[in-house]
Structure formats: C-alpha cells, structure tokens
Design an enzyme around this catalytic site. Structure first.
Site, PDB file in Angstrom:
ATOM      1  CG  ASN A 160      14.727 -12.849 -12.551  1.00  0.00           C
ATOM      2  OD1 ASN A 160      13.925 -11.930 -12.446  1.00  0.00           O
ATOM      3  ND2 ASN A 160      14.730 -13.889 -11.742  1.00  0.00           N
ATOM      4  CB  ILE A 161      13.901 -14.140 -18.855  1.00  0.00           C
ATOM      5  CG1 ILE A 161      13.531 -12.645 -18.931  1.00  0.00           C
ATOM      6  CG2 ILE A 161      12.944 -14.982 -19.702  1.00  0.00           C
ATOM      7  CD1 ILE A 161      13.668 -12.040 -20.316  1.00  0.00           C
ATOM      8  CD  GLU A 162      13.714 -18.237 -12.501  1.00  0.00           C
ATOM      9  OE1 GLU A 162      12.744 -18.982 -12.296  1.00  0.00           O
ATOM     10  OE2 GLU A 162      14.413 -17.755 -11.595  1.00  0.00           O
ATOM     11  CB  CYS A 178      20.953 -12.420 -14.231  1.00  0.00           C
ATOM     12  SG  CYS A 178      21.516 -13.886 -13.380  1.00  0.00           S
ATOM     13  CD  GLU A 217      21.978  -8.534 -12.047  1.00  0.00           C
ATOM     14  OE1 GLU A 217      21.196  -9.366 -12.572  1.00  0.00           O
ATOM     15  OE2 GLU A 217      22.353  -8.631 -10.861  1.00  0.00           O
ATOM     16  CB  CYS A 252      25.348 -14.349 -10.619  1.00  0.00           C
ATOM     17  SG  CYS A 252      25.292 -14.247 -12.418  1.00  0.00           S
ATOM     18  CB  CYS A 300      25.662 -10.582 -13.875  1.00  0.00           C
ATOM     19  SG  CYS A 300      24.138 -11.323 -14.487  1.00  0.00           S
TER      20      CYS A 300
END
Ligand code: THU
Length: 130
Positions: free
Chosen positions: A43-45, A54, A56, A87, A90
C-alpha cells in the site's frame, strides 16, 4: 495447490516496503500468475489520503503493465491476528482482472483465511453485463 511459502514470503517482504505514514497499517500483496511468476505490491499512502492505493491494486497494475494477464492466486499480508480482506475497490479490480482466483490472507506468522473471489464478491458487475 496451496499457496507456496515463496508467495507468502514475497507478500511479507512487500509489506516491509509499504508507505503507510498516515495509517501506520502496512499491507503486502503477492500475485501468482498461471505460469508461476510472482508480482508484489504494497500500500502507498500520501498526504491527500484519498489517493492511497492498496497493496492488491498495486500488484495487479504492476503485473498487467509487465504483460501478465492470467492469474492463479493472491496472498495479502498484514500484521494482524484477524484476516485482512481486500477492500471493495480492490475486490472489483481483482475480479475484473484476475477472475475467480484464490485469495489467501496471512499475517507475519500464519495463514488466517483462504477464500475464492466469488465468495468475496458475489454477484459482481463486469463486462458480461455491458
Ligand atoms: N489496505 C490495503 O492495502 N489492502 C487491504 O486489503 C486493506 C487496506 C491499506 C489501505 C491503507 O493504506 C491502509 O491499508 C489502511 O486502510
């Protein structure tokens, strides 16, 4: 065939590369192609929060951009005792690009759940309905 140790290890390693400065919730994913390749994602925020991607979806988009189109299984890893299921966003992308793959949820010690995509996303919307 159950998820290989290599696939689970790849998802755990990808989780270490997560950029989760806002939630602190690191997730790793590893996608197995039908011909045995493993493509990972984390995941990359970012500061917008809403543009977070996310693990996935990162794995799926990496795989597709590298030319892979047929998939068998995905492992999702988080550091939680309970399974971390994908989620809703995804699930839609997983269904459309991977079909009825097996989804294995794991933590840093063990597998916590295994489900087919059709169980995670019953009655999906997809191109057959267009
Ligand atoms: N997240 C994933 O990467 N995959 C999941 O299956 C659940 C949630 C991420 C999104 C966000 O960066 C953080 O976990 C907390 O929601």
């Amino acid at each position: 065939m159950p998820a290989s140790d290599a696939l689970i290890a790849a998802a755990r390693a990808a989780r270490e590369r997560a950029v989760a400065d806002f939630s602190g919730f690191k997730v790793g994913a590893a996608l197995e192609t039908t011909d045995g390749h493993i493509i990972t994602g984390c995941n990359i925020e970012n500061a917008s929060y809403g543009l977070t991607v996310c693990a996935e979806r990162v794995a799926i988009f990496k795989a597709i951009s590298d030319g892979h189109r047929a998939f068998r299984r995905m492992v999702v890893v988080a550091d939680t005792p309970a399974p971390t299921p994908p989620c809703g966003a995804c699930r839609q992308i997983m269904w459309e690009f991977c079909g009825d793959i097996e989804v294995v949820m794991a933590n840093l010690q063990m597998v916590t759940a295994m489900l087919q995509m059709t169980d995670l996303l019953p009655l999906p919307f997809d191109k057959r309905l267009l």
